[in-house]
Write a protein that holds these residues in place. Structure first.
Motif, PDB file in Angstrom:
ATOM      1  N   ILE A 196       0.824  -1.134  -0.020  1.00  0.00           N
ATOM      2  CA  ILE A 196      -0.041   0.011   0.169  1.00  0.00           C
ATOM      3  C   ILE A 196       0.916   1.068   0.062  1.00  0.00           C
ATOM      4  O   ILE A 196       1.975   1.117   0.560  1.00  0.00           O
ATOM      5  CB  ILE A 196      -0.916  -0.111   1.020  1.00  0.00           C
ATOM      6  N   GLY A 197       0.344   2.345  -0.461  1.00  0.00           N
ATOM      7  CA  GLY A 197       1.115   3.628  -0.413  1.00  0.00           C
ATOM      8  C   GLY A 197       0.095   4.788  -0.458  1.00  0.00           C
ATOM      9  O   GLY A 197      -1.026   4.712  -0.642  1.00  0.00           O
ATOM     10  N   THR A 198       0.846   5.912  -0.154  1.00  0.00           N
ATOM     11  CA  THR A 198       0.046   7.274  -0.133  1.00  0.00           C
ATOM     12  C   THR A 198       1.028   8.335  -0.150  1.00  0.00           C
ATOM     13  O   THR A 198       2.505   8.376   0.034  1.00  0.00           O
ATOM     14  CB  THR A 198      -0.636   7.464   1.445  1.00  0.00           C
ATOM     15  N   ASP A 199       0.451   9.444  -0.631  1.00  0.00           N
ATOM     16  CA  ASP A 199       1.412  10.929  -0.571  1.00  0.00           C
ATOM     17  C   ASP A 199       0.769  11.614   0.468  1.00  0.00           C
ATOM     18  O   ASP A 199       1.331  12.648   0.639  1.00  0.00           O
ATOM     19  CB  ASP A 199       1.182  11.598  -2.039  1.00  0.00           C
ATOM     20  N   ARG A 200      -0.006  11.134   1.312  1.00  0.00           N
ATOM     21  CA  ARG A 200      -0.771  12.084   2.386  1.00  0.00           C
ATOM     22  C   ARG A 200      -0.046  11.650   3.806  1.00  0.00           C
ATOM     23  O   ARG A 200      -0.642  11.331   4.889  1.00  0.00           O
ATOM     24  CB  ARG A 200      -2.234  11.660   2.575  1.00  0.00           C
ATOM     25  N   HIS A 201       1.163  11.635   3.839  1.00  0.00           N
ATOM     26  CA  HIS A 201       1.876  11.207   4.927  1.00  0.00           C
ATOM     27  C   HIS A 201       2.691  12.856   5.470  1.00  0.00           C
ATOM     28  O   HIS A 201       2.866  13.549   4.649  1.00  0.00           O
ATOM     29  CB  HIS A 201       2.957  10.132   4.831  1.00  0.00           C
ATOM     30  N   THR A 202       2.997  12.819   6.936  1.00  0.00           N
ATOM     31  CA  THR A 202       3.728  13.886   7.214  1.00  0.00           C
ATOM     32  C   THR A 202       5.173  13.321   8.043  1.00  0.00           C
ATOM     33  O   THR A 202       5.089  11.920   8.544  1.00  0.00           O
ATOM     34  CB  THR A 202       2.935  14.684   8.287  1.00  0.00           C
ATOM     35  N   THR A 203       5.962  13.889   8.100  1.00  0.00           N
ATOM     36  CA  THR A 203       7.054  13.715   8.707  1.00  0.00           C
ATOM     37  C   THR A 203       7.570  14.910   9.708  1.00  0.00           C
ATOM     38  O   THR A 203       7.418  16.042   9.491  1.00  0.00           O
ATOM     39  CB  THR A 203       8.334  13.407   7.884  1.00  0.00           C
ATOM     40  N   ASP A 204       7.860  14.437  11.072  1.00  0.00           N
ATOM     41  CA  ASP A 204       8.397  15.345  11.823  1.00  0.00           C
ATOM     42  C   ASP A 204       9.849  14.746  12.529  1.00  0.00           C
ATOM     43  O   ASP A 204       9.380  13.982  13.321  1.00  0.00           O
ATOM     44  CB  ASP A 204       7.115  15.570  13.258  1.00  0.00           C
ATOM     45  N   SER A 210      -9.501   7.955   7.391  1.00  0.00           N
ATOM     46  CA  SER A 210     -10.845   7.389   8.177  1.00  0.00           C
ATOM     47  C   SER A 210     -10.888   5.557   7.876  1.00  0.00           C
ATOM     48  O   SER A 210     -11.704   5.223   8.552  1.00  0.00           O
ATOM     49  CB  SER A 210     -11.740   7.928   7.674  1.00  0.00           C
ATOM     50  N   GLY A 211     -10.175   5.149   7.104  1.00  0.00           N
ATOM     51  CA  GLY A 211     -10.143   3.649   7.013  1.00  0.00           C
ATOM     52  C   GLY A 211      -8.764   3.199   6.974  1.00  0.00           C
ATOM     53  O   GLY A 211      -7.700   3.773   6.307  1.00  0.00           O
ATOM     54  N   PHE A 212      -8.589   2.010   7.660  1.00  0.00           N
ATOM     55  CA  PHE A 212      -7.281   1.327   7.927  1.00  0.00           C
ATOM     56  C   PHE A 212      -7.437  -0.203   7.651  1.00  0.00           C
ATOM     57  O   PHE A 212      -6.613  -0.724   8.012  1.00  0.00           O
ATOM     58  CB  PHE A 212      -6.823   1.560   9.029  1.00  0.00           C
ATOM     59  N   GLY A 213      -8.445  -0.667   6.742  1.00  0.00           N
ATOM     60  CA  GLY A 213      -8.469  -2.133   6.658  1.00  0.00           C
ATOM     61  C   GLY A 213      -7.417  -2.939   6.091  1.00  0.00           C
ATOM     62  O   GLY A 213      -7.030  -3.759   6.686  1.00  0.00           O
ATOM     63  N   ASN A 214      -6.747  -2.181   4.949  1.00  0.00           N
ATOM     64  CA  ASN A 214      -5.502  -2.856   4.428  1.00  0.00           C
ATOM     65  C   ASN A 214      -4.467  -2.794   5.283  1.00  0.00           C
ATOM     66  O   ASN A 214      -3.656  -3.872   5.344  1.00  0.00           O
ATOM     67  CB  ASN A 214      -5.153  -2.217   3.122  1.00  0.00           C
TER      68      ASN A 214
END
Length: 140
Positions: free
Chosen positions: A76-84, A93-97
């Motif tokens: 799975i992948g996303t571009d909606r992540h943040t790093t601090d 809102s969903g984390f089934g995978n």
């Protein structure tokens, strides 16, 4: 000597995945390189995955991915992540995978840029099952 070896094995730290239902539903796992935390806040409602490195910082990367290897492999992948600094966070809102990947596989590898962090999922299934059943907030 033969009796000492089993005692040393028992004294070794377990690589457990832990579930706690309050103050919000939380699933945690620590390795030598990172701490993995999955939360669900039913009041929002929102899931979050945070991976905090023991040393260093996550690189800036346009994408974040996780690969789950084992009986039910998935990527799975996303571009909606943040790093601090040392912490990378993904919210949705969903984390089934993600939950399926954690519960039904042997390893999870998180990747951002050139950095790969792997977690053993051998003891995750029971904690993930409990996390999935975490109670919803009381309504009046």
């Amino acid at each position: 000597m033969r009796h000492i070896i089993p005692l040393l094995l028992l004294a070794s730290p377990a690589t457990a995945w832990d579930f706690t239902p309050s103050p919000i539903c939380t699933l945690t796992h620590s390795t030598a390189t990172a701490e993995f935390t999955v939360t669900y806040d039913a009041d929002v409602p929102e899931y979050a995955l945070s991976i905090t490195l023991a040393e260093g910082a996550w690189p800036q990367s346009p994408a974040f991915s996780m690969r789950f290897d084992g009986a039910s492999p998935i990527a799975i992948g996303t571009d909606r992540h943040t790093t601090d600094g040392p912490t990378l966070t993904v919210k949705d809102s969903g984390f089934g995978n993600v939950l399926n990947g954690l519960q039904f596989n042997a390893t999870a590898t998180a990747t951002a840029g050139p950095l790969n962090i792997t977690a053993d999922l051998a003891n995750a299934a029971e904690a993930v099952a409990a996390f999935r059943l975490c109670p919803a907030p009381a309504t009046s």
